[in-house]
Write an enzyme that holds these catalytic residues in place. Structure first.
Site, short mmCIF file in Angstrom:
data_model
loop_
_atom_site.label_atom_id
_atom_site.label_comp_id
_atom_site.label_asym_id
_atom_site.label_seq_id
_atom_site.Cartn_x
_atom_site.Cartn_y
_atom_site.Cartn_z
N ASP A 40 0.85 -1.19 0.00
CA ASP A 40 0.00 0.00 0.00
C ASP A 40 0.89 1.24 0.00
O ASP A 40 1.80 1.36 0.82
CB ASP A 40 -0.91 0.00 1.23
N TYR A 72 1.25 5.70 -0.52
CA TYR A 72 0.87 6.91 0.23
C TYR A 72 1.06 8.07 -0.74
O TYR A 72 1.85 8.96 -0.51
CB TYR A 72 1.83 7.00 1.42
N HIS A 82 -3.50 14.16 1.11
CA HIS A 82 -3.73 13.26 2.24
C HIS A 82 -2.52 13.23 3.17
O HIS A 82 -2.66 13.34 4.40
CB HIS A 82 -4.02 11.85 1.73
N ARG A 115 1.47 14.90 13.51
CA ARG A 115 2.73 15.55 13.91
C ARG A 115 2.57 17.06 13.82
O ARG A 115 3.20 17.72 12.99
CB ARG A 115 3.89 15.09 13.00
N GLU A 156 -10.08 4.22 4.07
CA GLU A 156 -9.24 4.95 3.14
C GLU A 156 -9.69 4.59 1.74
O GLU A 156 -9.61 3.42 1.33
CB GLU A 156 -7.75 4.63 3.33
N GLU A 166 -9.23 4.25 -1.94
CA GLU A 166 -8.06 4.11 -2.78
C GLU A 166 -8.41 3.42 -4.10
O GLU A 166 -9.50 2.89 -4.27
CB GLU A 166 -6.98 3.26 -2.08
N ASP A 207 -8.94 0.61 2.31
CA ASP A 207 -7.93 0.21 3.29
C ASP A 207 -8.44 0.58 4.68
O ASP A 207 -8.12 1.64 5.22
CB ASP A 207 -6.61 0.94 2.97
N ARG A 217 -7.29 4.01 13.59
CA ARG A 217 -6.39 5.14 13.83
C ARG A 217 -5.79 5.13 15.24
O ARG A 217 -4.67 5.61 15.43
CB ARG A 217 -7.14 6.47 13.60
N GLN A 254 -3.11 2.44 15.11
CA GLN A 254 -2.04 2.92 14.23
C GLN A 254 -1.18 3.98 14.91
O GLN A 254 0.05 3.96 14.81
CB GLN A 254 -2.66 3.50 12.96
N TYR A 259 2.84 2.93 15.07
CA TYR A 259 3.47 3.16 13.77
C TYR A 259 4.91 3.68 13.85
O TYR A 259 5.64 3.64 12.84
CB TYR A 259 2.61 4.07 12.90
N LYS A 313 -3.80 -1.78 10.29
CA LYS A 313 -4.17 -1.91 8.88
C LYS A 313 -4.44 -3.36 8.45
O LYS A 313 -5.21 -3.60 7.54
CB LYS A 313 -3.02 -1.38 8.00
N THR A 357 -8.75 -5.50 4.19
CA THR A 357 -8.73 -4.59 3.04
C THR A 357 -9.78 -5.09 2.06
O THR A 357 -9.76 -6.28 1.71
CB THR A 357 -7.35 -4.58 2.36
N THR A 399 -4.63 6.68 0.24
CA THR A 399 -5.87 7.46 0.28
C THR A 399 -5.88 8.54 -0.79
O THR A 399 -4.92 9.28 -0.97
CB THR A 399 -6.04 8.11 1.65
N GLU A 456 -9.61 12.63 8.05
CA GLU A 456 -9.48 13.98 7.47
C GLU A 456 -10.82 14.71 7.47
O GLU A 456 -10.88 15.90 7.79
CB GLU A 456 -8.97 13.87 6.04
#
Length: 409
Positions: free
Chosen positions: A116, A118, A123, A132, A189, A191, A223, A227, A230, A234, A243, A247, A342, A356
């Site tokens: 997968d 990114y 996104h 962050r 997500e 995709e 996906d 959260r 994750q 992560y 994740k 899927t 995403t 989001e």
């Protein structure tokens, strides 16, 4: 023009012809193509026509067909178009047309490896700001290479499969220690998933110029993402249990040949310019080996359409993703699947995840029934849809990718 009684604007018209694996009552799964509101049993039709190719379609997955490579894929599409447009072929084809309502759809491939990516700058920027907030939203490497992670091929499921809420460790920033339990920030997500054929040898990278020989087609891909799991797991190695639980992909594979009319230039990749192996080159028709796709998505949450993510806004192309995936000599296998990451655009209504859309839960989404949601609740159903421009001004459809959330076990 097909001899079937089919509206010229049907989203599963002759410009589309996606492949899938289906069965009927009392029959084994086999390969078919969708035309209008029917499925053509390719194995039976080809066998009646005396074609040896029927063997690869008498299978419960597309993998044997994928192994034959681009020349066979092109020839098969030409034959299917011929039998559906030539009235002389009607008697051979008509007995093998089955109403869509009478078939059960299965996972179209035996998934080999699953990666997968990114690839959406919008996104990645949104998630960076949420996860962050005190640093630059994009990591220093993001515009230099398509970032991805290896997922779990065994938990890829076909549309319509219920999704059990995952459990695991989670720890909020204010908690003294982690706790274990069902995810409370379950997300989607939206995709595209790309399906690969034409296996390669270990140590043999696939160049950008050769990538199209391996990209068979695309499916819708959800996906599912926890959260809270994750966010805790992560760092430093990336997504894992948040994740890997499920899927979902759509049952119909829209071929790369059908999507040729949807190709568009990528957003500018000039600051910085990618390294040479990721730089697109002009093709004979004036396009580029690194192309975007004009695909419009629709995300529906419990009957309310909440977003329209535009695939044309993606930063990295499907070809660049495949090339980067193999640049170290990693192999391709028939039935490999890789996700785009995403799909999100610059506007709020174009965001392809609920993380989001609700901005981390601070801005809940109001549904048509008056209820509000930040993340998925048990019983919620998500439907993904997408369309793309087809040949001769037509519109082609990917169908639907559906999943309903069930309580944790």
């Amino acid at each position: 023009m097909t001899w079937l009684d089919l509206p010229a604007d049907h989203p599963f018209g002759i410009s589309n012809l996606p492949y899938g694996v289906f069965s009927t009552d009392g029959s084994e799964p086999r390969v078919g193509t969708r035309i209008g509101d029917h499925v053509l049993d390719l194995a039976a039709c080809a066998e009646q026509a005396g074609m040896e190719s029927h063997e690869v379609w008498h299978r419960a997955s597309l993998n044997a067909f994928l192994a034959q490579g681009r020349p066979a894929w092109t020839a098969a599409r030409a034959w299917i178009i011929d039998v559906l447009t030539n009235p002389a072929r009607r008697d051979c084809v008509e007995p093998h047309l089955i109403p869509v309502a009478d078939v059960k759809m299965h996972l179209p491939i035996a998934v080999a490896d699953y990666v997968d990516f990114y690839a959406s700058e919008h996104h990645a920027t949104n998630v960076g700001r949420l996860f962050r907030p005190d640093t630059e939203p994009l990591t220093p490497n993001w515009k230099h290479l398509p970032i991805g992670y290896h997922g779990r091929s065994g938990t890829v499921v076909v549309s319509g499969t219920d999704i059990v809420r995952p459990s695991g460790q989670r720890k909020a920033p204010t908690d003294a220690a982690p706790t274990f339990g069902p995810s409370v920030r379950l997300d989607i997500e939206a995709e595209l998933g790309f399906i690969v054929g034409g296996a390669t040898e270990l140590g043999s990278p696939v160049s950008l110029a050769d990538s199209d020989d391996h990209i068979f087609g695309a499916v819708l891909l959800n996906d599912w993402s926890s959260r809270d799991l994750q966010a805790w797991e992560y760092v430093p190695l990336g997504p894992f249990l948040g994740k890997s639980f499920a899927t979902t992909i759509s049952p119909w594979v829209v071929t790369s040949e059908a999507l040729r009319a949807a190709r568009v230039p990528l957003p500018g990749q000039t600051d910085p310019t990618p390294l040479p192996y990721l730089q697109g080159e002009a093709t004979a028709d004036g396009a580029s080996t690194a192309y975007g796709l004009d695909i419009t998505y629709e995300v529906e949450w419990n009957g309310t359409v909440v977003a329209h993510p535009p695939y044309a806004a993606m930063y990295w192309s499907p070809a660049q993703m495949l090339t980067h995936m193999t640049v170290n000599g990693a192999t391709l296998r028939d039935g490999d699947l890789y996700g785009s990451g995403t799909i999100s655009g610059p506007e709020k209504g174009q965001r392809g995840s609920f993380l989001e859309l609700s901005w981390g839960g601070k801005e809940p989404v109001t549904l048509n029934d008056g209820s509000t949601r930040s993340f998925l609740e048990d019983g919620d159903t998500v439907v993904l849809r997408a369309t793309a421009p087809g040949a001769d001004g037509t519109t082609i459809s990917f169908g639907e990718c559906v999943g309903t959330i069930r309580p944790a076990r």
